[in-house]
Design a protein around this motif. Sequence first.
Motif, short mmCIF file in Angstrom:
data_model
loop_
_atom_site.label_atom_id
_atom_site.label_comp_id
_atom_site.label_asym_id
_atom_site.label_seq_id
_atom_site.Cartn_x
_atom_site.Cartn_y
_atom_site.Cartn_z
N GLN A 75 -9.79 -22.33 4.26
CA GLN A 75 -8.73 -22.49 3.25
C GLN A 75 -7.42 -22.03 3.90
OE1 GLN A 75 -10.04 -23.78 0.40
NE2 GLN A 75 -7.93 -24.19 -0.28
N THR A 76 -6.47 -22.93 4.05
CA THR A 76 -5.23 -22.55 4.75
C THR A 76 -4.18 -21.98 3.81
OG1 THR A 76 -4.23 -24.73 4.56
CG2 THR A 76 -5.58 -24.32 6.51
N GLU A 77 -4.28 -22.24 2.53
CA GLU A 77 -3.30 -21.72 1.56
C GLU A 77 -4.02 -21.14 0.36
OE1 GLU A 77 0.06 -21.50 1.54
OE2 GLU A 77 0.22 -22.42 3.53
N SER A 78 -3.63 -19.94 -0.05
CA SER A 78 -4.15 -19.33 -1.28
C SER A 78 -3.19 -18.19 -1.64
CB SER A 78 -5.56 -18.77 -1.08
OG SER A 78 -5.53 -17.67 -0.21
N GLU A 79 -3.32 -17.71 -2.83
CA GLU A 79 -2.46 -16.59 -3.26
C GLU A 79 -2.62 -15.41 -2.30
OE1 GLU A 79 0.43 -15.54 -5.67
OE2 GLU A 79 -0.61 -17.44 -5.85
N PHE A 80 -3.90 -15.13 -1.95
CA PHE A 80 -4.20 -13.99 -1.08
C PHE A 80 -3.57 -14.19 0.31
CE2 PHE A 80 -7.19 -12.34 2.19
CZ PHE A 80 -6.92 -10.98 2.01
N ILE A 81 -3.74 -15.39 0.87
CA ILE A 81 -3.21 -15.66 2.22
C ILE A 81 -1.70 -15.57 2.23
CG2 ILE A 81 -2.83 -17.64 3.81
CD1 ILE A 81 -5.36 -16.05 4.39
N ARG A 82 -1.06 -16.09 1.20
CA ARG A 82 0.41 -16.01 1.14
C ARG A 82 0.87 -14.56 1.10
NH1 ARG A 82 3.74 -20.25 0.58
NH2 ARG A 82 5.43 -18.96 -0.25
N SER A 83 0.16 -13.72 0.33
CA SER A 83 0.59 -12.31 0.23
C SER A 83 0.38 -11.60 1.57
CB SER A 83 -0.16 -11.58 -0.89
OG SER A 83 -1.51 -11.41 -0.52
N GLN A 84 -0.70 -11.95 2.29
CA GLN A 84 -0.95 -11.34 3.60
C GLN A 84 0.09 -11.79 4.62
OE1 GLN A 84 -3.77 -9.14 4.51
NE2 GLN A 84 -3.45 -8.93 2.32
N ARG A 85 0.42 -13.08 4.58
CA ARG A 85 1.45 -13.58 5.51
C ARG A 85 2.80 -12.92 5.21
NH1 ARG A 85 -0.03 -19.92 5.02
NH2 ARG A 85 -1.84 -19.94 6.38
N LYS A 86 3.08 -12.76 3.93
CA LYS A 86 4.35 -12.14 3.56
C LYS A 86 4.42 -10.71 4.08
CE LYS A 86 7.46 -11.24 -0.26
NZ LYS A 86 7.77 -11.35 -1.65
N MET A 87 3.29 -10.01 3.99
CA MET A 87 3.25 -8.63 4.48
C MET A 87 3.48 -8.61 6.01
SD MET A 87 0.30 -5.94 3.55
CE MET A 87 -0.85 -6.52 4.78
N ASN A 88 2.83 -9.53 6.71
CA ASN A 88 3.03 -9.60 8.17
C ASN A 88 4.49 -9.89 8.52
OD1 ASN A 88 0.33 -9.19 8.48
ND2 ASN A 88 -0.19 -11.34 8.80
N LEU A 89 5.07 -10.78 7.74
CA LEU A 89 6.46 -11.16 7.97
C LEU A 89 7.39 -9.96 7.73
CD1 LEU A 89 7.70 -13.82 8.80
CD2 LEU A 89 7.78 -14.51 6.41
N GLU A 90 7.08 -9.18 6.71
CA GLU A 90 7.91 -7.99 6.44
C GLU A 90 7.81 -6.98 7.58
OE1 GLU A 90 8.49 -7.70 1.67
OE2 GLU A 90 6.54 -7.12 2.47
N LEU A 91 6.60 -6.87 8.14
CA LEU A 91 6.43 -5.96 9.28
C LEU A 91 7.27 -6.42 10.47
CD1 LEU A 91 2.62 -5.14 9.32
CD2 LEU A 91 4.51 -3.51 9.18
N ILE A 92 7.25 -7.73 10.73
CA ILE A 92 8.05 -8.27 11.83
C ILE A 92 9.54 -8.01 11.56
CG2 ILE A 92 8.79 -10.43 12.97
CD1 ILE A 92 5.91 -11.48 12.42
N CYS A 93 9.95 -8.27 10.33
CA CYS A 93 11.38 -8.11 9.99
C CYS A 93 11.84 -6.65 10.05
CB CYS A 93 11.65 -8.65 8.59
SG CYS A 93 11.54 -10.43 8.52
N SER A 94 10.90 -5.72 9.84
CA SER A 94 11.29 -4.31 9.83
C SER A 94 11.78 -3.86 11.20
CB SER A 94 10.12 -3.43 9.38
OG SER A 94 9.11 -3.46 10.37
N ASN A 95 11.46 -4.62 12.24
CA ASN A 95 11.90 -4.26 13.58
C ASN A 95 12.80 -5.34 14.19
OD1 ASN A 95 11.90 -2.34 15.62
ND2 ASN A 95 10.32 -3.41 16.78
N HIS A 96 13.39 -6.14 13.31
CA HIS A 96 14.21 -7.26 13.78
C HIS A 96 15.61 -7.15 13.18
CE1 HIS A 96 15.31 -11.48 14.61
NE2 HIS A 96 15.81 -11.48 13.40
N ARG A 97 16.62 -7.15 14.02
CA ARG A 97 17.99 -7.05 13.49
C ARG A 97 18.37 -8.37 12.82
NH1 ARG A 97 23.44 -7.76 15.41
NH2 ARG A 97 22.68 -8.59 17.38
N GLN A 98 18.65 -8.28 11.54
CA GLN A 98 18.95 -9.51 10.80
C GLN A 98 20.44 -9.63 10.54
OE1 GLN A 98 15.89 -8.89 7.73
NE2 GLN A 98 15.20 -10.92 8.27
#
Length: 497
Positions: A75-98
């Motif tokens: 399953q490539t898309e689900s509520e759970f997967i989206r929330s996990q991807r969002k969390m990963n993205l936030e981790l990446i952004c926490s160390n990225h100058r925006q």
Amino acid sequence: MNSISVTLNDRLIRVPCGTTIMEAAAQAGIAIPSLCYLKDYNQPAACRMCIVEVKGAKGPVTACDTKVAEGMKIQTESEFIRSQRKMNLELICSNHRQDCTNCQRFPYCDLHRLCREYGIDDRIHRFSREPEIDASAPHMIRDQSKCILCRRCISVCEKIQGVCAEGITGRGFDSHISAGALDLPLAASDCINCGQCLAVCPTGALMVKDDMELVVRELNQRKKHVLAIVSPELGQWLGTCFRLPGKDDETLKMSGLLHKIGFQGVFNLNAVAAKQEDLLRAELETHTFEGKLPMITADCPAWLNFCSARYPQLEKYLSAQESRTVYAARQVKDAYAQVNDISANDIFIVTINACVAAKTKTKAAGADCPVDVHLTLHELYRLIERVCISTRTAQEIWQTAKAAPFDNIGVESDNEYNDPDVFPVNASVQEIFAGNRTLSCITVSGLNAAVPILERVSRGDPVCGLLRVKACPGGCGNGGGRIRCYDYEAVEGDNEL
Ligand code: FES
């Protein structure tokens, strides 16, 4: 090849054994987000944006490096997967100058696009790091504060170009991409200036050194005759920048737009540089007479850097022909000064194509040559936006631009669109006539592809009469100054001679 059945988003498909989930999804037309993946070259599973659910697995798995198995249910898309991807993205952004509004990569930043898609609030992470900029190289800038350690640059430098100028230094939070273990500035590293790393960087960590402001200043001052020498292929790609691709007359539209924003002359690079081919043939005759075969072309600045670093013993085979942009600038400058009865000092030449290494051959980079500034495709797009945007949107500017022919001052070939330089594939063999002889000519693009031939020449095997080497896979049209590359398979073509 054996194939197996898997279920992707409730759809049964058959794929070859050994296929990854990412490849199976692509085959089924299903997009999975990614930041580090580069097909066949980079699968470090570093960003974890490609996670999917596999029935029976303990947790989400990365699609880029997980191979499918018979009967797998994915399953490539689900509520759970989206929330996990969002969390990963936030981790990446926490160390990225925006600082997205100032970033040269905008609007082609993959990270920014995903942040919008996953609803990341950038106010939380805004300016979380100080800029860490290395501007020592003439062609590009590295900003460590925007690097997400995807390793694409390392893979391309090593596996596509065989240069290995990049690596990872430090551990944990101190990990960063560096030019060799000594953490040298780019200018002191093994970098050959090809810029292929720029084309794959998913953020603004690697950017073309932007010389657009130098051109804006010259256009505004109106003290000199500002002339553009532009590669016609850029017209079509420029349409893509404005998200309006696919029209036939985009090359002439680009010419019209350049005239409109103040260039007093706009010349077709391919047409002006075509006559350099005659000089090459004459030189080939001399090389043949002197027994210095193969003659190896020297018009690609990145290849020249690679040659002097790795194959200095081959320098005696090099042609004396300078890079196409420099040759074309010299022709246009001399003819334009003569036709208009002005001093060459009153002319400002801007060359524009997808090559980023050409930036090392300009006055702006300190070189003694007729090119004042060299721009890449992205800088051209930004220049048009910068000059015209105050009145209309970028798309409107492009949509309403009027086509205009290139200028002609007698140094152009009739052969307008026949570009000897934008070679279609990685390696090909043709014939070339030099004097009364016919010699074989090998064209090879991409430095890793060139190495086996260069090794043979180094061992004394002439291989062919003329060896044309282009540093970038697929030729000059795929230089590091194009907008993006996600798939090298598409530009490499057939590797075999
Ligand atoms: S694309 Fe799979 S981990 Fe980055």
